[in-house]
Design a protein around this motif. Sequence first.
Motif, PDB file in Angstrom:
ATOM      1  N   HIS A  72      14.300   0.602  -1.059  1.00 55.71           N
ATOM      2  CA  HIS A  72      13.338  -0.389  -1.549  1.00 55.71           C
ATOM      3  C   HIS A  72      13.889  -1.273  -2.667  1.00 55.71           C
ATOM      4  N   ARG A  75      12.891  -4.972  -2.394  1.00 53.89           N
ATOM      5  CA  ARG A  75      11.458  -5.177  -2.635  1.00 53.89           C
ATOM      6  C   ARG A  75      11.121  -5.067  -4.115  1.00 53.89           C
ATOM      7  N   LEU A  76      11.926  -4.323  -4.843  1.00 51.73           N
ATOM      8  CA  LEU A  76      11.726  -4.184  -6.282  1.00 51.73           C
ATOM      9  C   LEU A  76      12.385  -5.320  -7.064  1.00 51.73           C
ATOM     10  N   ARG A 194       7.907  -4.800 -10.999  1.00 46.23           N
ATOM     11  CA  ARG A 194       7.476  -4.143  -9.771  1.00 46.23           C
ATOM     12  C   ARG A 194       7.740  -2.650  -9.881  1.00 46.23           C
ATOM     13  N   LEU A 196       7.846   1.198  -7.538  1.00 49.79           N
ATOM     14  CA  LEU A 196       7.822   1.988  -6.307  1.00 49.79           C
ATOM     15  C   LEU A 196       7.094   3.283  -6.621  1.00 49.79           C
ATOM     16  N   VAL A 249       5.151  -0.181  -2.673  1.00 46.53           N
ATOM     17  CA  VAL A 249       5.725  -1.085  -3.672  1.00 46.53           C
ATOM     18  C   VAL A 249       4.592  -1.972  -4.180  1.00 46.53           C
TER      19      VAL A 249
END
Length: 252
Positions: A72, A75-76, A194, A196, A249
């Motif tokens: 991830h 996405r972070l 962000r 997770l 996320v």
Amino acid sequence: SLSAGVLEGQLRAAGAARGAQRGGPLENWERVGEVLGVGDWLEAAGEDLAERELRRALTSKLLTFPATLARHCQRLGLDEESARGRPARVGVLGARAESTLPPLFWRQLAVLSGLEFHLVFIGPQAGSPREGTSPPPAAEGLWFSSVNGLLHEVQDRLSAPLDAYVLFNSGIGHPKEGMNWEPSVQLLRESGKRALLTSFNEHDLDRDLVALKRHGFSIEHIDRLNPLRSLAAESFEGDQVFFNHSATVVQL
């Protein structure tokens, strides 16, 4: 018999032969094994099915934390451009078992992601990844530090801002454990970063999602069944759970 030491030996041998390499899309444990150079061992070619399942369960339990984070990273917002020539600083909040994994297992995060990291383990039970008797300051693209306490209690003790957060199996939606997160939620929201979050099972995920929406976090991605979850069942409050069963996320 299978043990963490057996997998450590496989990873050390593979690393010596492999050298530095970049990872790719991490869609399953087969891909992780391929990137780390332990695919043949993981698939237990020539062995019976039971041996293969044992190896997969052991590997997934020990590597689910670095592998799930590596999956991830983009996405972070963690990539080479955002890092700007320095390690990405990631706060691992509520750190427990993951903070005491031997550094060799966390080292695979750098291999799988192609990035350097400074992991800051934060929590009342936070420990430090150890080899022998002392924690190393760095381990091939990874730096570790540990701060004991809740985020709102230790914020002023952090040496630099964090780029992203990870809450492994946090219980943020748990009726009792969720209350411990309340004082830190405001700090997370103010960070604008962000995060997770992972959950133990479907029920845990559904509770976490309710809590995340109540706190006003924007949910950007959900793996209801994380392909890089631990395949080794655990027991918690009489329920069957799996480390990092689900992954979410959020924009804080």
